[in-house]
Write a protein that holds these residues in place. Structure first.
Motif, PDB file in Angstrom:
ATOM      1  N   LYS A 249      14.981  -6.803 -15.281  1.00  0.00           N
ATOM      2  CA  LYS A 249      14.398  -5.682 -15.934  1.00  0.00           C
ATOM      3  C   LYS A 249      14.431  -4.441 -15.344  1.00  0.00           C
ATOM      4  O   LYS A 249      14.604  -3.366 -15.585  1.00  0.00           O
ATOM      5  N   LEU A 250      13.774  -4.647 -14.151  1.00  0.00           N
ATOM      6  CA  LEU A 250      13.507  -3.242 -13.277  1.00  0.00           C
ATOM      7  C   LEU A 250      14.774  -2.746 -12.954  1.00  0.00           C
ATOM      8  O   LEU A 250      15.058  -1.531 -12.828  1.00  0.00           O
ATOM      9  N   MET A 251      15.881  -3.622 -12.503  1.00  0.00           N
ATOM     10  CA  MET A 251      17.146  -2.945 -12.255  1.00  0.00           C
ATOM     11  C   MET A 251      17.882  -2.576 -13.362  1.00  0.00           C
ATOM     12  O   MET A 251      18.716  -1.538 -13.204  1.00  0.00           O
ATOM     13  N   ASP A 252      17.744  -3.034 -14.434  1.00  0.00           N
ATOM     14  CA  ASP A 252      18.610  -2.610 -15.509  1.00  0.00           C
ATOM     15  C   ASP A 252      18.063  -1.243 -15.771  1.00  0.00           C
ATOM     16  O   ASP A 252      18.611  -0.279 -15.956  1.00  0.00           O
ATOM     17  N   ARG A 253      16.595  -1.197 -15.850  1.00  0.00           N
ATOM     18  CA  ARG A 253      16.107   0.195 -15.958  1.00  0.00           C
ATOM     19  C   ARG A 253      16.463   1.257 -14.884  1.00  0.00           C
ATOM     20  O   ARG A 253      16.879   2.396 -15.223  1.00  0.00           O
TER      21      ARG A 253
ATOM     22  N   PHE B 142      12.656  10.211 -13.089  1.00  0.00           N
ATOM     23  CA  PHE B 142      13.079   8.951 -12.493  1.00  0.00           C
ATOM     24  C   PHE B 142      11.976   8.233 -11.647  1.00  0.00           C
ATOM     25  O   PHE B 142      11.774   6.830 -11.789  1.00  0.00           O
ATOM     26  N   TYR B 143      11.202   8.905 -11.011  1.00  0.00           N
ATOM     27  CA  TYR B 143       9.994   8.075 -10.154  1.00  0.00           C
ATOM     28  C   TYR B 143       8.929   7.584 -11.278  1.00  0.00           C
ATOM     29  O   TYR B 143       8.441   6.403 -11.063  1.00  0.00           O
TER      30      TYR B 143
ATOM     31  N   MET C  31      19.619   5.835 -13.142  1.00  0.00           N
ATOM     32  CA  MET C  31      20.785   6.338 -12.172  1.00  0.00           C
ATOM     33  C   MET C  31      21.925   7.006 -12.979  1.00  0.00           C
ATOM     34  O   MET C  31      22.424   7.847 -12.674  1.00  0.00           O
ATOM     35  N   GLY C  32      22.042   6.435 -14.246  1.00  0.00           N
ATOM     36  CA  GLY C  32      23.162   7.048 -15.289  1.00  0.00           C
ATOM     37  C   GLY C  32      22.716   8.406 -15.544  1.00  0.00           C
ATOM     38  O   GLY C  32      23.832   9.181 -15.800  1.00  0.00           O
ATOM     39  N   ARG C  33      21.501   8.761 -15.431  1.00  0.00           N
ATOM     40  CA  ARG C  33      21.138  10.211 -15.716  1.00  0.00           C
ATOM     41  C   ARG C  33      21.822  11.354 -14.793  1.00  0.00           C
ATOM     42  O   ARG C  33      21.702  12.313 -14.862  1.00  0.00           O
ATOM     43  N   GLY C  34      22.130  10.748 -13.555  1.00  0.00           N
ATOM     44  CA  GLY C  34      22.588  11.207 -12.661  1.00  0.00           C
ATOM     45  C   GLY C  34      21.823  12.256 -11.506  1.00  0.00           C
ATOM     46  O   GLY C  34      22.005  12.996 -10.822  1.00  0.00           O
ATOM     47  N   VAL C  35      20.115  12.462 -12.051  1.00  0.00           N
ATOM     48  CA  VAL C  35      19.342  13.048 -11.158  1.00  0.00           C
ATOM     49  C   VAL C  35      18.062  12.166 -10.954  1.00  0.00           C
ATOM     50  O   VAL C  35      17.755  11.478 -11.500  1.00  0.00           O
TER      51      VAL C  35
END
Ligand SMILES: Nc1nc2c(ncn2[C@@H]2O[C@H](COP(=O)(O)OP(=O)(O)O)[C@@H](O)[C@H]2O)c(=O)[nH]1
Ligand SMILES: [Mg+2]
Length: 291
Positions: free
Chosen positions: A4-8, A22-23, A13-17
């Motif tokens: 789940k953590l990695m899916d998220r 992100f944090y 990361m798909g947002r590109g910033v």
């Protein structure tokens, strides 16, 4: 475990910033996997610093760096392996609350010692609390082909262990693996009884058990840490066996467990079969968390 953590992470990361959002979301995801608050902060701080200093920009690299930050919290010095005493038998005591996998872990370790290291193993049915517990160990003993010393349900557990060690000495068995009844770490009298078992072992062996292994169910989240703290205080725990890692989403609680307790993880359990015991290796373990 961290699927789940990695899916998220991938979605983020798909947002590109790499920004505060992100944090924040990463923090949220780590906490949801039951990672300790302070450990979560440490991981995020390390990641921020690394992204800045190492100028990491690509998603796969950031992901790898996150995995490394987590793996870094599983490092436990040179604490690998179990203590083996040349003065037979080497005695391991298994402790922990009910249902965590003590008896199963004993069977797994007996199987490993027998098949991989060609050692003779004696099982001690020290969980005298329930008849089913004695039978369960007997079934495993038959299947693996190891001797077992047992008594009646309700018999004194410490006496069974004493007899098992004495029998092992007489037969020249190299290992004695001692089962014990599940204990709630909160009950002082049961913890005192555990201490008695240890003292009796000392009497039969002329020394402390070579390892006192606390078995912990990885699914119990932060409660696993509380169990570990209590048992470590009262039972002289020398190592941990983490079980049921084949189906947990709460394993984040285990990150940094060595830092907090200074008790090394010796093995992990990844299933119900005798073959399902693995050595603990921080890197491999951290990698598996993400698979
Ligand atoms: N999936 C899975 N199940 C396990 C593992 N270890 C133990 N179990 C199961 O957990 C249950 C309780 O195990 P048991 O050894 O009787 O626990 P004890 O009360 O601590 O002796 C049993 O159904 C075991 O098959 C593991 O690593 N993975
Ligand atoms: Mg048991």
């Amino acid at each position: 475990m961290f699927r789940k953590l990695m899916d998220r992470f991938d979605r983020l990361m798909g947002r590109g910033v790499i920004d505060e959002q992100f944090y924040e979301e990463l923090e949220d995801a780590l906490l949801q996997a039951d990672t300790h608050v302070q450990i979560t902060q440490e991981i995020l701080a390390e990641l921020r610093e690394a992204i800045k200093i190492e100028k990491i920009t690509e998603a796969p690299d950031i992901k790898a760096r996150l995995q490394l930050a987590i793996a870094n919290r599983f490092r436990q010095g040179d604490a690998a392996g179990l203590a083996v005493n040349d003065n037979y038998p080497t005695v391991y005591m298994f402790v922990g609350v009910n249902g965590v996998g003590k008896t199963t872990s004993i069977a797994k370790l007996a199987y490993l010692l027998k098949t991989k290291f060609n050692q003779s193993v004696m099982l001690a049915a020290g969980d005298t609390f329930r008849a089913a517990a004695i039978e369960q160990l007997e079934v495993w003993g038959k299947r693996i082909g190891t001797d077992i010393v047992k008594s009646q349900p309700g018999a004194d557990s410490a006496t069974v262990l004493f007899d098992a060690i004495t029998a092992a000495k007489a037969r020249g068995a190299q290992f004695v693996l001692c089962d014990t009844a599940g204990r709630q770490h909160s009950k002082a009298n049961l913890m005192a009884e555990l201490d008695k078992v240890r003292r009796v072992t000392n009497k039969a062996l002329g020394r402390d058990p070579d390892e006192v292994l606390l078995v912990i169910d990885a699914n119990t989240g932060q409660n696993a840490i509380r169990q570990a703290e209590e048992f470590t205080k009262t039972a002289g725990v020398t190592g941990l066996i983490l079980t049921k890692l084949d189906g947990t989403a709460r394993g984040g609680a285990l990150i940094g467990i060595y830092d907090r307790l200074k008790v090394p993880i010796k093995f992990i359990g990844v299933g119900e079969k005798v073959e399902d015991l693995r050595d603990f290796d921080p890197e491999t373990f951290a990698a598996q968390l993400f698979s």
